[in-house]
Design an enzyme around this catalytic site. Sequence first.
Site, PDB file in Angstrom:
ATOM      1  N   HIS A   1      41.587  40.775  29.807  1.00  0.00           N
ATOM      2  CA  HIS A   1      40.189  40.561  30.409  1.00  0.00           C
ATOM      3  C   HIS A   1      40.219  40.151  31.566  1.00  0.00           C
ATOM      4  O   HIS A   1      38.851  39.306  31.901  1.00  0.00           O
ATOM      5  CB  HIS A   1      39.171  39.382  29.314  1.00  0.00           C
ATOM      6  CG  HIS A   1      38.493  40.187  27.933  1.00  0.00           C
ATOM      7  ND1 HIS A   1      38.509  41.217  27.953  1.00  0.00           N
ATOM      8  CD2 HIS A   1      39.834  39.722  27.342  1.00  0.00           C
ATOM      9  CE1 HIS A   1      38.785  41.201  26.544  1.00  0.00           C
ATOM     10  NE2 HIS A   1      38.797  39.641  25.483  1.00  0.00           N
ATOM     11  N   ARG A   2      40.955  40.021  32.192  1.00  0.00           N
ATOM     12  CA  ARG A   2      40.895  39.083  33.446  1.00  0.00           C
ATOM     13  C   ARG A   2      41.779  38.047  33.881  1.00  0.00           C
ATOM     14  O   ARG A   2      41.504  37.727  34.468  1.00  0.00           O
ATOM     15  CB  ARG A   2      40.115  40.204  34.909  1.00  0.00           C
ATOM     16  CG  ARG A   2      40.351  41.520  34.640  1.00  0.00           C
ATOM     17  CD  ARG A   2      39.735  42.317  35.997  1.00  0.00           C
ATOM     18  NE  ARG A   2      40.674  44.140  35.524  1.00  0.00           N
ATOM     19  CZ  ARG A   2      39.675  44.357  36.577  1.00  0.00           C
ATOM     20  NH1 ARG A   2      38.758  44.428  36.732  1.00  0.00           N
ATOM     21  NH2 ARG A   2      40.066  45.349  35.931  1.00  0.00           N
TER      22      ARG A   2
END
Length: 201
Positions: free
Chosen positions: A177-178
């Site tokens: 999710h970065r």
Amino acid sequence: MSSWIDLKQDPFKVFGQWFEAAIKETDFEPTKLTLATLGADGLPSARVVLLKAYDSEGFVFFTNFDSVKGEELKNNPKAAMVFHWQKPFHRQVRIRGLVEKLSFAESNAYFQTRERGSQIGAWASPQSHKISGRQELMERVQLFEDKFANQEIPCPENWGGYRVKPMSLEFWQSGEHRLHDRIRFIRKDLLSPWTAEYLAP
Ligand SMILES: Cc1cc2nc3c(=O)[nH]c(=O)nc-3n(C[C@H](O)[C@H](O)[C@H](O)COP(=O)(O)O)c2cc1C
């Protein structure tokens, strides 16, 4: 703080672990890096070069001293380097540092390990300077092949290595999710101890 890098570790050691892993596991020229220098007009320039050595002093690449990067490093001996290793690691290392030229003896020692064709190329190519076209380049190759026929090829005076001595090294590890991990080691000057900090992605 993250558990995947010991923040008390020497960042050169961390680099060594990541670099050796990349050499073992990645196919796409793991030694390549992007090197940024600063132009006299204040505009940065970036290009890809190959890392040829590293140790606890810094990171070494070889080039033509009269190239654009050579001129820029003469005016401002500072540079940034970025490595990016994709599968399976998804890692980035960012380095900012001070730049010094290797001695002629060091550059020549590496030059002598290069293939003869690359040695001729170093003599023949006035890197980053305008030439009329490929024909001129090949004529210059022929000129130096004739000049050095049946003899060892010396390292050109205007060709050799630069060492980037880091003031900061950032280790970036891709996360889900970065939500990546970023750990930056910095020091005030080349003789000061490193301090590590965790940065938001
Ligand atoms: C994969 C790859 C590796 C390269 N390695 C080097 C290198 O080690 N040294 C070098 O001078 N140029 C290397 N080049 C060429 C540079 O990217 C660049 O074109 C050249 O050095 C001239 O840059 P300058 O005009 O900014 O000085 C490489 C290019 C690529 C794509």
